[in-house]
Design a protein around this motif. Structure first.
Motif, PDB file in Angstrom:
ATOM      1  N   ALA A  49       2.485 -27.827  -2.134  1.00  0.00           N
ATOM      2  CA  ALA A  49       3.338 -27.195  -1.119  1.00  0.00           C
ATOM      3  C   ALA A  49       3.341 -28.018   0.167  1.00  0.00           C
ATOM      4  O   ALA A  49       4.379 -28.136   0.838  1.00  0.00           O
ATOM      5  CB  ALA A  49       2.858 -25.779  -0.844  1.00  0.00           C
ATOM      6  N   TYR A  56      -5.448 -22.841  -6.828  1.00  0.00           N
ATOM      7  CA  TYR A  56      -4.686 -22.624  -5.599  1.00  0.00           C
ATOM      8  C   TYR A  56      -4.757 -23.840  -4.672  1.00  0.00           C
ATOM      9  O   TYR A  56      -3.800 -24.138  -3.961  1.00  0.00           O
ATOM     10  CB  TYR A  56      -5.190 -21.386  -4.868  1.00  0.00           C
ATOM     11  CG  TYR A  56      -4.202 -20.848  -3.856  1.00  0.00           C
ATOM     12  CD1 TYR A  56      -3.006 -20.264  -4.272  1.00  0.00           C
ATOM     13  CD2 TYR A  56      -4.449 -20.934  -2.496  1.00  0.00           C
ATOM     14  CE1 TYR A  56      -2.088 -19.776  -3.357  1.00  0.00           C
ATOM     15  CE2 TYR A  56      -3.540 -20.450  -1.567  1.00  0.00           C
ATOM     16  CZ  TYR A  56      -2.358 -19.872  -2.006  1.00  0.00           C
ATOM     17  OH  TYR A  56      -1.448 -19.396  -1.106  1.00  0.00           O
ATOM     18  N   MET A 108      -1.553 -25.623  -2.990  1.00  0.00           N
ATOM     19  CA  MET A 108      -1.415 -25.864  -1.549  1.00  0.00           C
ATOM     20  C   MET A 108      -1.095 -27.323  -1.261  1.00  0.00           C
ATOM     21  O   MET A 108      -0.265 -27.623  -0.397  1.00  0.00           O
ATOM     22  CB  MET A 108      -2.683 -25.429  -0.812  1.00  0.00           C
ATOM     23  CG  MET A 108      -2.869 -23.931  -0.726  1.00  0.00           C
ATOM     24  SD  MET A 108      -4.148 -23.433   0.476  1.00  0.00           S
ATOM     25  CE  MET A 108      -5.604 -24.153  -0.282  1.00  0.00           C
ATOM     26  N   CYS A 148       3.774 -21.936  -2.349  1.00  0.00           N
ATOM     27  CA  CYS A 148       2.401 -21.811  -2.846  1.00  0.00           C
ATOM     28  C   CYS A 148       2.308 -20.768  -3.945  1.00  0.00           C
ATOM     29  O   CYS A 148       1.637 -20.974  -4.961  1.00  0.00           O
ATOM     30  CB  CYS A 148       1.461 -21.424  -1.701  1.00  0.00           C
ATOM     31  SG  CYS A 148       0.788 -22.816  -0.806  1.00  0.00           S
ATOM     32  N   SER A 162       1.309 -21.832  -7.678  1.00  0.00           N
ATOM     33  CA  SER A 162      -0.077 -21.495  -8.033  1.00  0.00           C
ATOM     34  C   SER A 162      -0.220 -20.864  -9.410  1.00  0.00           C
ATOM     35  O   SER A 162      -1.340 -20.647  -9.874  1.00  0.00           O
ATOM     36  CB  SER A 162      -0.672 -20.546  -6.977  1.00  0.00           C
ATOM     37  OG  SER A 162       0.017 -19.313  -6.961  1.00  0.00           O
TER      38      SER A 162
END
Length: 233
Positions: A57, A50, A54, A41, A45
């Motif tokens: 990820a 973000y 996520m 992450c 990012s």
């Protein structure tokens, strides 16, 4: 930058800090899979929302790419590129990751560096202090600067004594008269450390660990900026 006074901003930050203390999980992450998710992450990012990082990820974690033994760096990079090139579900909307090739290469090189040095991410962390771990990541993990490394160590509960100096924090520091640089980000570890020490001194005045203070600042500055934007409409 907001039009709020330095005193108003620091009061708001001081008021938020106790809530941040209550929200944090005091345990340290030691699960290898979770550690790689957090580090992914932080790498993913950079320059993207973000929520998108996520989702990317999550896709990587689902396929287990970063917790498999006996894989070569190029083969891993190719698999990661395929995953990061595929459409992602981000809060109910289909999105595409912005830098699939670059970040796939960064993640693969980081995995290779970690496994070569210590066999696993958990073993590497266990053998180093938090500050030394940040230094190691900056030196050996492509795409990881001091900010991303500090974020990883905080999110894993390893330390709350390192700061995440993002643009919101630097704007706050400018408003307080404790940062005069023009950069929106600081990449060099030595320079980063000097400004981090300045913020740590400020954190002591507010009786809040610097790794939680920057979180409180991030919340306050985002709210202040939104209110300012709304009032100007």
């Amino acid at each position: 930058m907001t039009h709020y006074t330095p005193e108003a901003l620091s009061r708001a930050v001081a008021a938020v800090c106790p809530d941040i203390r209550l929200r944090i999980d005091t345990g340290t992450v030691s699960d290898e899979r979770h550690l790689w998710w957090e580090l992914s992450c932080c790498i993913l990012s950079s320059q993207v929302p973000y929520s998108l990082a996520m989702a990317a990820a999550d896709a990587i974690d689902k396929h287990g790419c970063l917790h498999q033994d006996g894989q070569d760096s190029q083969g891993l990079a190719d698999r990661l590129f395929d995953l990061l090139s595929a459409p992602l579900d981000v809060e109910g909307k289909t999105r595409h990751y912005r830098f699939p090739k670059a970040r796939a290469g960064h993640l693969a090189a980081t995995w290779t560096a970690v496994t070569t040095a210590a066999g696993s991410l958990n073993s590497l962390i266990s053998g180093l202090t938090a500050n030394d771990m940040r230094t190691w990541l900056v030196a050996h993990a492509p795409g990881v600067g001091p900010k991303q490394a500090s974020m990883f160590l905080r999110n894993c509960g390893i330390t709350y004594d390192l700061a995440i100096l993002d643009r919101h924090v630097l704007n706050y520091m400018s408003a307080q008269g404790i940062y005069s640089g023009g950069q929106a980000s600081i990449s060099g570890l030595n320079q980063y450390g000097r400004h981090e020490k300045t913020l740590r001194d400020h954190a002591q005045e507010l009786d809040c660990p610097v790794g939680l203070l920057d979180w409180a600042i991030w919340i306050v500055m985002r709210v202040a900026n939104r209110k300012q934007e709304a009032s100007s409409i």
